[in-house]
Design a protein around this motif. Structure first.
Motif, PDB file in Angstrom:
ATOM      1  N   LEU A  42       0.843  -1.197   0.000  1.00  0.00           N
ATOM      2  CA  LEU A  42       0.000   0.000   0.000  1.00  0.00           C
ATOM      3  C   LEU A  42       0.874   1.241   0.000  1.00  0.00           C
ATOM      4  CD1 LEU A  42      -2.736   1.440   0.242  1.00  0.00           C
ATOM      5  CD2 LEU A  42      -2.531   1.187   2.725  1.00  0.00           C
ATOM      6  N   VAL A  43       0.596   2.117  -0.938  1.00  0.00           N
ATOM      7  CA  VAL A  43       1.266   3.414  -1.005  1.00  0.00           C
ATOM      8  C   VAL A  43       0.178   4.478  -0.935  1.00  0.00           C
ATOM      9  CG1 VAL A  43       2.651   4.966  -2.434  1.00  0.00           C
ATOM     10  CG2 VAL A  43       3.168   2.523  -2.380  1.00  0.00           C
ATOM     11  N   VAL A  44       0.320   5.386   0.014  1.00  0.00           N
ATOM     12  CA  VAL A  44      -0.608   6.509   0.138  1.00  0.00           C
ATOM     13  C   VAL A  44       0.135   7.762  -0.319  1.00  0.00           C
ATOM     14  CG1 VAL A  44      -2.009   7.895   1.702  1.00  0.00           C
ATOM     15  CG2 VAL A  44      -1.833   5.422   2.062  1.00  0.00           C
ATOM     16  N   ILE A  45      -0.428   8.435  -1.306  1.00  0.00           N
ATOM     17  CA  ILE A  45       0.161   9.666  -1.818  1.00  0.00           C
ATOM     18  C   ILE A  45      -0.526  10.829  -1.097  1.00  0.00           C
ATOM     19  CG2 ILE A  45       0.589  11.088  -3.852  1.00  0.00           C
ATOM     20  CD1 ILE A  45       0.536   8.507  -5.505  1.00  0.00           C
ATOM     21  N   GLU A  46       0.223  11.442  -0.199  1.00  0.00           N
ATOM     22  CA  GLU A  46      -0.327  12.508   0.636  1.00  0.00           C
ATOM     23  C   GLU A  46      -0.826  13.684  -0.195  1.00  0.00           C
ATOM     24  OE1 GLU A  46      -0.964  12.438   3.875  1.00  0.00           O
ATOM     25  OE2 GLU A  46      -0.196  10.379   3.905  1.00  0.00           O
ATOM     26  N   GLY A  47      -2.038  14.118   0.131  1.00  0.00           N
ATOM     27  CA  GLY A  47      -2.618  15.292  -0.505  1.00  0.00           C
ATOM     28  C   GLY A  47      -3.198  15.076  -1.885  1.00  0.00           C
ATOM     29  N   ALA A  48      -3.141  13.864  -2.412  1.00  0.00           N
ATOM     30  CA  ALA A  48      -3.609  13.600  -3.778  1.00  0.00           C
ATOM     31  C   ALA A  48      -5.033  13.056  -3.784  1.00  0.00           C
ATOM     32  CB  ALA A  48      -2.685  12.616  -4.473  1.00  0.00           C
ATOM     33  N   SER A  49      -5.812  13.526  -4.733  1.00  0.00           N
ATOM     34  CA  SER A  49      -7.140  12.969  -4.974  1.00  0.00           C
ATOM     35  C   SER A  49      -6.998  11.811  -5.956  1.00  0.00           C
ATOM     36  CB  SER A  49      -8.058  14.037  -5.568  1.00  0.00           C
ATOM     37  OG  SER A  49      -7.638  14.362  -6.883  1.00  0.00           O
ATOM     38  N   HIS A  50      -8.117  11.206  -6.316  1.00  0.00           N
ATOM     39  CA  HIS A  50      -8.090  10.086  -7.258  1.00  0.00           C
ATOM     40  C   HIS A  50      -7.501  10.533  -8.602  1.00  0.00           C
ATOM     41  CE1 HIS A  50      -9.374   6.113  -8.557  1.00  0.00           C
ATOM     42  NE2 HIS A  50      -9.796   6.657  -9.673  1.00  0.00           N
ATOM     43  N   ARG A  51      -7.919  11.675  -9.078  1.00  0.00           N
ATOM     44  CA  ARG A  51      -7.446  12.175 -10.375  1.00  0.00           C
ATOM     45  C   ARG A  51      -6.007  12.661 -10.333  1.00  0.00           C
ATOM     46  NH1 ARG A  51     -11.997  15.319 -13.734  1.00  0.00           N
ATOM     47  NH2 ARG A  51     -13.468  13.606 -13.847  1.00  0.00           N
ATOM     48  N   GLU A  52      -5.568  13.149  -9.208  1.00  0.00           N
ATOM     49  CA  GLU A  52      -4.231  13.718  -9.110  1.00  0.00           C
ATOM     50  C   GLU A  52      -3.146  12.672  -8.882  1.00  0.00           C
ATOM     51  OE1 GLU A  52      -5.436  17.931  -7.023  1.00  0.00           O
ATOM     52  OE2 GLU A  52      -5.097  16.179  -5.761  1.00  0.00           O
ATOM     53  N   ALA A  53      -3.491  11.549  -8.270  1.00  0.00           N
ATOM     54  CA  ALA A  53      -2.489  10.571  -7.836  1.00  0.00           C
ATOM     55  C   ALA A  53      -1.622  10.066  -8.984  1.00  0.00           C
ATOM     56  CB  ALA A  53      -3.161   9.398  -7.126  1.00  0.00           C
ATOM     57  N   TYR A  54      -2.236   9.695 -10.095  1.00  0.00           N
ATOM     58  CA  TYR A  54      -1.447   9.087 -11.177  1.00  0.00           C
ATOM     59  C   TYR A  54      -0.503  10.060 -11.863  1.00  0.00           C
ATOM     60  CZ  TYR A  54      -4.855  10.938 -14.525  1.00  0.00           C
ATOM     61  OH  TYR A  54      -5.647  11.754 -15.270  1.00  0.00           O
ATOM     62  N   GLY A  55      -0.673  11.326 -11.642  1.00  0.00           N
ATOM     63  CA  GLY A  55       0.227  12.304 -12.232  1.00  0.00           C
ATOM     64  C   GLY A  55       1.407  12.656 -11.344  1.00  0.00           C
ATOM     65  N   ARG A  56       1.473  12.038 -10.181  1.00  0.00           N
ATOM     66  CA  ARG A  56       2.535  12.357  -9.229  1.00  0.00           C
ATOM     67  C   ARG A  56       3.711  11.392  -9.371  1.00  0.00           C
ATOM     68  NH1 ARG A  56      -0.083  14.829  -4.551  1.00  0.00           N
ATOM     69  NH2 ARG A  56       1.864  14.521  -3.407  1.00  0.00           N
ATOM     70  N   PRO A  57       4.935  11.877  -9.146  1.00  0.00           N
ATOM     71  CA  PRO A  57       6.115  11.014  -9.266  1.00  0.00           C
ATOM     72  C   PRO A  57       6.060   9.799  -8.348  1.00  0.00           C
ATOM     73  CG  PRO A  57       6.778  13.318  -8.959  1.00  0.00           C
ATOM     74  CD  PRO A  57       5.295  13.258  -8.802  1.00  0.00           C
ATOM     75  N   GLU A  58       5.441   9.946  -7.172  1.00  0.00           N
ATOM     76  CA  GLU A  58       5.341   8.824  -6.237  1.00  0.00           C
ATOM     77  C   GLU A  58       4.559   7.662  -6.852  1.00  0.00           C
ATOM     78  OE1 GLU A  58       4.573  12.160  -5.677  1.00  0.00           O
ATOM     79  OE2 GLU A  58       4.038  12.291  -3.551  1.00  0.00           O
ATOM     80  N   PHE A  59       3.573   7.997  -7.680  1.00  0.00           N
ATOM     81  CA  PHE A  59       2.767   6.967  -8.335  1.00  0.00           C
ATOM     82  C   PHE A  59       3.638   6.158  -9.288  1.00  0.00           C
ATOM     83  CE2 PHE A  59       0.079   5.266 -11.645  1.00  0.00           C
ATOM     84  CZ  PHE A  59      -1.018   4.765 -10.954  1.00  0.00           C
ATOM     85  N   VAL A  60       4.367   6.862 -10.145  1.00  0.00           N
ATOM     86  CA  VAL A  60       5.226   6.187 -11.125  1.00  0.00           C
ATOM     87  C   VAL A  60       6.289   5.351 -10.420  1.00  0.00           C
ATOM     88  CG1 VAL A  60       6.867   6.542 -13.016  1.00  0.00           C
ATOM     89  CG2 VAL A  60       4.800   7.948 -12.867  1.00  0.00           C
ATOM     90  N   ASP A  61       6.919   5.928  -9.406  1.00  0.00           N
ATOM     91  CA  ASP A  61       7.946   5.199  -8.655  1.00  0.00           C
ATOM     92  C   ASP A  61       7.387   3.935  -8.023  1.00  0.00           C
ATOM     93  OD1 ASP A  61       9.704   7.228  -9.314  1.00  0.00           O
ATOM     94  OD2 ASP A  61       9.618   8.185  -7.334  1.00  0.00           O
ATOM     95  N   SER A  62       6.181   4.028  -7.470  1.00  0.00           N
ATOM     96  CA  SER A  62       5.561   2.875  -6.810  1.00  0.00           C
ATOM     97  C   SER A  62       5.216   1.768  -7.792  1.00  0.00           C
ATOM     98  CB  SER A  62       4.288   3.311  -6.070  1.00  0.00           C
ATOM     99  OG  SER A  62       4.617   4.230  -5.066  1.00  0.00           O
ATOM    100  N   VAL A  63       4.712   2.148  -8.962  1.00  0.00           N
ATOM    101  CA  VAL A  63       4.392   1.153  -9.987  1.00  0.00           C
ATOM    102  C   VAL A  63       5.658   0.463 -10.466  1.00  0.00           C
ATOM    103  CG1 VAL A  63       3.511   0.810 -12.326  1.00  0.00           C
ATOM    104  CG2 VAL A  63       2.259   2.251 -10.725  1.00  0.00           C
TER     105      VAL A  63
END
Length: 69
Positions: A42-63
């Motif tokens: 489980l990765v929680v991206i702080e401050g991100a909504s559903h639409r915003e999460a996939y555009g964040r570097p943390e999302f790409v790094d986690s995938v």
């Protein structure tokens, strides 16, 4: 019809992962789901909504990290 949850311990890390933003409307559901699959990554991206999460570097790094397991 009712559904009884069950947990399967495979004895190794689970091939299930979730990435969710802390402001995502599904956040609480993902946390509850993890109770059924405690080995789920489980990765929680702080401050991100559903639409915003996939555009964040943390999302790409986690995938990328999940796919390299």
């Amino acid at each position: 019809m009712s559904c009884t949850p069950f947990v399967v311990d495979l004895g190794r890390p689970s091939a299930v992962g979730a990435i969710v933003g802390s402001e995502d409307r599904w956040y609480e559901s993902v946390i509850e789901f993890r109770e059924l699959l405690p080995r789920m990554g489980l990765v929680v991206i702080e401050g991100a909504s559903h639409r915003e999460a996939y555009g964040r570097p943390e999302f790409v790094d986690s995938v990328q990290e999940f796919l390299s397991l």
